[in-house]
Motif scaffolding. Structure first.
Motif, PDB file in Angstrom:
ATOM      1  N   ILE A  99      33.940  30.257 -54.946  1.00  0.00           N
ATOM      2  CA  ILE A  99      33.020  29.611 -55.891  1.00  0.00           C
ATOM      3  C   ILE A  99      32.426  28.373 -55.207  1.00  0.00           C
ATOM      4  O   ILE A  99      33.140  27.420 -54.886  1.00  0.00           O
ATOM      5  CB  ILE A  99      33.751  29.176 -57.185  1.00  0.00           C
ATOM      6  N   ILE A 100      31.145  28.405 -55.016  1.00  0.00           N
ATOM      7  CA  ILE A 100      30.467  27.310 -54.311  1.00  0.00           C
ATOM      8  C   ILE A 100      29.361  26.753 -55.213  1.00  0.00           C
ATOM      9  O   ILE A 100      28.554  27.524 -55.750  1.00  0.00           O
ATOM     10  CB  ILE A 100      29.799  27.803 -53.002  1.00  0.00           C
ATOM     11  N   TYR A 101      29.316  25.456 -55.350  1.00  0.00           N
ATOM     12  CA  TYR A 101      28.188  24.813 -56.040  1.00  0.00           C
ATOM     13  C   TYR A 101      27.344  24.085 -55.003  1.00  0.00           C
ATOM     14  O   TYR A 101      27.871  23.342 -54.167  1.00  0.00           O
ATOM     15  CB  TYR A 101      28.696  23.818 -57.095  1.00  0.00           C
ATOM     16  N   VAL A 102      26.053  24.321 -55.062  1.00  0.00           N
ATOM     17  CA  VAL A 102      25.116  23.634 -54.169  1.00  0.00           C
ATOM     18  C   VAL A 102      24.112  22.900 -55.047  1.00  0.00           C
ATOM     19  O   VAL A 102      23.498  23.502 -55.939  1.00  0.00           O
ATOM     20  CB  VAL A 102      24.376  24.627 -53.247  1.00  0.00           C
ATOM     21  N   LEU A 103      23.965  21.614 -54.810  1.00  0.00           N
ATOM     22  CA  LEU A 103      23.044  20.793 -55.606  1.00  0.00           C
ATOM     23  C   LEU A 103      22.056  20.100 -54.672  1.00  0.00           C
ATOM     24  O   LEU A 103      22.459  19.388 -53.750  1.00  0.00           O
ATOM     25  CB  LEU A 103      23.845  19.748 -56.396  1.00  0.00           C
ATOM     26  N   THR A 104      20.767  20.360 -54.904  1.00  0.00           N
ATOM     27  CA  THR A 104      19.728  19.629 -54.165  1.00  0.00           C
ATOM     28  C   THR A 104      18.662  19.198 -55.160  1.00  0.00           C
ATOM     29  O   THR A 104      18.793  19.455 -56.358  1.00  0.00           O
ATOM     30  CB  THR A 104      19.033  20.508 -53.086  1.00  0.00           C
ATOM     31  N   ASN A 105      17.597  18.582 -54.658  1.00  0.00           N
ATOM     32  CA  ASN A 105      16.476  18.313 -55.565  1.00  0.00           C
ATOM     33  C   ASN A 105      15.552  19.537 -55.576  1.00  0.00           C
ATOM     34  O   ASN A 105      15.601  20.368 -54.669  1.00  0.00           O
ATOM     35  CB  ASN A 105      15.761  17.020 -55.173  1.00  0.00           C
ATOM     36  N   PRO A 106      14.707  19.666 -56.587  1.00  0.00           N
ATOM     37  CA  PRO A 106      13.894  20.886 -56.721  1.00  0.00           C
ATOM     38  C   PRO A 106      12.941  21.124 -55.555  1.00  0.00           C
ATOM     39  O   PRO A 106      12.595  22.256 -55.263  1.00  0.00           O
ATOM     40  CB  PRO A 106      13.100  20.648 -58.014  1.00  0.00           C
ATOM     41  N   LYS A 107      12.551  20.040 -54.879  1.00  0.00           N
ATOM     42  CA  LYS A 107      11.556  20.205 -53.814  1.00  0.00           C
ATOM     43  C   LYS A 107      12.082  21.037 -52.646  1.00  0.00           C
ATOM     44  O   LYS A 107      11.311  21.601 -51.893  1.00  0.00           O
ATOM     45  CB  LYS A 107      11.133  18.822 -53.307  1.00  0.00           C
ATOM     46  N   HIS A 108      13.383  21.057 -52.478  1.00  0.00           N
ATOM     47  CA  HIS A 108      13.949  21.804 -51.360  1.00  0.00           C
ATOM     48  C   HIS A 108      14.460  23.175 -51.789  1.00  0.00           C
ATOM     49  O   HIS A 108      15.091  23.871 -50.996  1.00  0.00           O
ATOM     50  CB  HIS A 108      15.057  20.980 -50.699  1.00  0.00           C
ATOM     51  N   ALA A 109      14.167  23.535 -53.025  1.00  0.00           N
ATOM     52  CA  ALA A 109      14.717  24.788 -53.567  1.00  0.00           C
ATOM     53  C   ALA A 109      14.247  26.008 -52.774  1.00  0.00           C
ATOM     54  O   ALA A 109      15.028  26.920 -52.506  1.00  0.00           O
ATOM     55  CB  ALA A 109      14.335  24.928 -55.043  1.00  0.00           C
ATOM     56  N   ARG A 110      12.968  26.011 -52.405  1.00  0.00           N
ATOM     57  CA  ARG A 110      12.452  27.202 -51.732  1.00  0.00           C
ATOM     58  C   ARG A 110      13.195  27.440 -50.409  1.00  0.00           C
ATOM     59  O   ARG A 110      13.582  28.567 -50.099  1.00  0.00           O
ATOM     60  CB  ARG A 110      10.950  27.035 -51.475  1.00  0.00           C
ATOM     61  N   VAL A 111      13.392  26.375 -49.642  1.00  0.00           N
ATOM     62  CA  VAL A 111      14.071  26.504 -48.342  1.00  0.00           C
ATOM     63  C   VAL A 111      15.505  26.995 -48.541  1.00  0.00           C
ATOM     64  O   VAL A 111      15.967  27.912 -47.860  1.00  0.00           O
ATOM     65  CB  VAL A 111      14.067  25.132 -47.609  1.00  0.00           C
TER      66      VAL A 111
END
Lengths: 239, 453
Positions: B428-440
């Motif tokens: 189980i892995i949670y990854v949190l970024t800002n939306p601007k980097h979502a595509r990458v």
């Protein structure tokens, strides 16, 4: 174990930019130094401030709008006496403006400050946010972080000299100092990104109590953070 | 005459942009029109200002605008809206260009507009709409906004007695605007399974917008949103809000309102507040609860903040939280903390690169509470993104994450960020970024993944 007591001034009123992390950092750095840092929350404007018990007052950034309530309360307190007697205080971001002479608000009104720092401020129409890197001479160290400038500041005795960033008003000066009152625009949180300043403050406060510490404190994560920030500043796109 | 020429030019541009690429240039024609004629928006005819609804606030305005537009449309109303999200003057102009005749007559009945907080005074000067929903006023985009009071002053300067406001009864700043309007309606969420209290020594609230003394919360539905009371003056959440959402069941996506059960497609507390505002407005317009419920049931949010991606045998929960917006980020952190299974937590906040000057501030993360994640059975942490990874790690460690469990990846390279994945025991892995980097991030995970949920 040596002890120091920190007064966290009006946590719910001066509550911006994650600077509560600086209070946590003081405790953490103290722990690394073998010093018990106790934090006392001074909650409200009407609450008495136990100056005699406090070794350091910490004012985090807040909205200028609340200053009209804070200034009368602080004027009527023993704050000036505390600072004149060499008490330590650290004010970050807008909260430093409390200690100046005047704040000219954007609507043209003027807010009289505590007048402890020889400094005036003029609220900006547009916010200026950027990285900040500056040097101080006493003690000699470099500090880095961010600044969110709601006002331009004109101080006769700056705390430091900018290496990168707007500082007080884009003329190379940063913050202000009077005796052991330090005002800086630097945030990050300030003492998380610059724990060597927290270490300095703790050592100075203990020296005042005739306690000299012989410890080396590991700040390796913050040192790496500083390098990473400086690398970003060096390579950041110009307008 | 100048208006007509500008309108025709901008209509042609809108037509051309639509032919070339529907996805791009959502406000291009409006931006040109406003450049050609600064008071362009004020020149349209046939707009019933009593049927103009501005939706603004820090968090939730896009979702609420989409939801309101969808619900009204489903109920058979003719509605124009900037649902593409262009929420400044150019976006408003584009909406009017696309929904008007060649003579500048507005061709719909209702106008629902998401409005950028800073742009509201300027827009209202040209478009004196009489209704406004404010989701909340919180810390956001400090490089532009500085502090919430900066935005509060913008609103105060433009709200008039000709307006009806729709306000969150549990958010002190926006609720304080009610007295400036001719009337206001409020909405609330009753205590539920995700309501919490905080006894954290480092917890902070905010100054009372009326008297400047501290605000106390009885409890929280979201960070700094919950039934509140000033410690000094009488300012407090209203005891009887216009709309009260009760019995929220997050497991089954239901809640109760006015004694009946409502099924909804999304269910975090931010969404529930958005539904509450929408119910309040739709009832005021005259929609029946059945019509509103039908709209909610078929609503799909184009801007979801969570995906589950299967990658290298791991179940990756990919969350997005906005930069410089601690309350929105906290909402995503709460999702992680609520999962008590053993997990790994990856956080990448990146530099703030919205406009000049870019800067490396992550201080907003220190406004968030991370200790609940630390207590929620975490095997290890990865702090990543170039230039700011060390600061992210510092936040985790200050919240109690053991330093030896925190891996710092001072890089944006996906292969480096996920290099440790195989050595992590949990799936189980949670990854949190800002939306601007979502595509990458999504591209990287999807290209190497087993399947995409």
């Amino acid at each position: 174990m040596p002890e120091i007591t920190v007064g966290w001034m009006y946590p719910n009123l001066l509550n911006l930019h994650g600077e509560r992390g600086s209070v946590q950092a003081l405790v953490q750095v103290g722990k690394k130094m073998g010093v018990d840092v106790t934090v006392v929350r001074i909650e409200d404007i009407d609450d008495p401030i136990p100056f005699e018990k406090l070794d350091l007052l910490i004012f985090l950034p807040g909205e200028i709008a609340v200053f009209q309530h804070l200034i009368p309360a602080l004027t009527n307190s023993d704050l000036s006496h505390y600072l004149e007697q060499g008490g330590y205080a650290l004010a970050m971001g807008t909260s430093g403006l409390l200690f100046g002479k005047t704040i000219l608000r954007e609507d043209g009104s003027v807010l009289e400050g505590l007048g402890i720092l020889d400094m005036t401020a003029k609220e900006r129409k547009y916010v200026w946010g950027d990285d900040l890197h500056f040097r101080i001479n006493d003690p000699a160290m470099e500090l880095a972080g961010s600044q969110i400038m709601m006002a331009d500041v004109y101080a006769s005795e700056p705390f430091g000299t900018t290496i990168y960033g707007r500082g007080n008003n884009n003329t190379g000066t940063e913050g202000a100092r009077y005796k052991n009152l330090i005002y800086t625009n630097c945030m990050g949180p300030l003492l998380v990104k610059n724990p060597w300043l927290a270490e300095y403050l703790i050592r100075e406060i203990l020296l005042k109590k005739s306690i000299e510490l012989d410890v080396n404190v590991d700040h390796s994560i913050a040192e790496s953070s500083l390098n990473a920030t400086l690398q970003f500043i060096e390579n950041k796109p110009k307008k | 005459m100048r208006f007509f020429i500008t309108l025709w030019i901008s209509k042609f541009i809108a037509f051309a942009v639509n032919r070339i690429d529907k996805q791009r240039g959502s406000n291009y024609s409006g931006k040109i029109a406003v450049k050609l004629m600064s008071n362009f928006v004020s020149s349209f005819q046939n707009i019933d200002y009593n049927k103009v609804f501005f939706i603004s606030g820090t968090n939730g305005k896009s979702t609420t605008t989409n939801l309101l537009y969808h619900t009204l449309t489903q109920a058979g109303k003719k509605v124009a809206s900037n649902v593409e999200g262009a929420n400044m003057m150019g976006g408003v102009a584009t909406t009017l260009i696309k929904n008007s005749t060649l003579t500048g007559k507005f061709s719909k009945e209702f106008l629902v507009l998401e409005i950028d907080e800073r742009s509201f005074p300027l827009i209202r000067k040209q478009l004196p709409g009489c209704n406004m929903g404010i989701t909340n006023l919180q810390k956001d985009q400090v490089q532009r906004n500085g502090d919430p009071d900066f935005i509060l002053r913008k609103f105060r300067s433009a709200i008039g007695k000709d307006m009806t406001l729709y306000l969150n009864n549990e958010e002190p700043r926006s609720l304080s605007l009610g007295t400036l309007a001719g009337s206001y309606k409020t909405f609330s969420i009753a205590e539920n399974s995700r309501t919490y209290t905080s006894d954290d020594f480092y917890n902070v609230t905010l100054p009372c917008p009326v008297c400047g003394h501290p605000i106390n919360y009885k409890n929280y539905n979201l960070a700094n949103i919950g039934p509140f009371r000033c410690t000094k003056c009488s300012y407090a959440s209203a005891k009887a809000p216009t709309v009260l959402i009760d019995s929220v069941d997050y497991e089954n996506n239901t809640f109760t309102c006015s004694g009946t059960s409502w099924q909804v497609p999304y269910n975090n507390p931010f969404y529930i507040y958005n539904f509450a505002m929408c119910i309040t407005i739709c009832r005021e317009i005259g929609l029946s609860d059945a019509q509103i419920q039908a709209g909610f049931a078929s609503f799909r949010n184009p801007a979801s903040h969570e995906d589950i991606i299967y990658y290298r045998g791991k179940e990756i929960h990919y969350l997005r939280g906005k930069q410089e917006n601690p309350e929105a980020l906290q909402s995503e952190l709460d999702v992680i903390a609520a999962d008590t299974r053993k997990k790994a937590v990856f956080v990448g906040l990146y530099r703030v690169e919205d406009f000049y000057p870019h800067y490396a501030g992550t201080f907003y993360f220190f406004d968030c509470d991370f200790q609940n994640i630390v207590k929620s059975n975490v095997e290890c942490y990865v702090a990543f993104s170039q230039n700011v990874a060390y600061d992210i790690a510092s936040r985790m460690i200050l919240a109690g994450a053991p330093e030896e469990d925190v891996t710092i990846v001072n890089s944006d390279e996906m292969s480096q960020i996920f290099a440790t994945l195989d050595s992590i025991e949990t799936d189980i892995i949670y990854v949190l970024t800002n939306p601007k980097h979502a595509r990458v991030v999504k591209n990287y995970l999807n290209q190497g993944g087993d399947s995409n949920a």
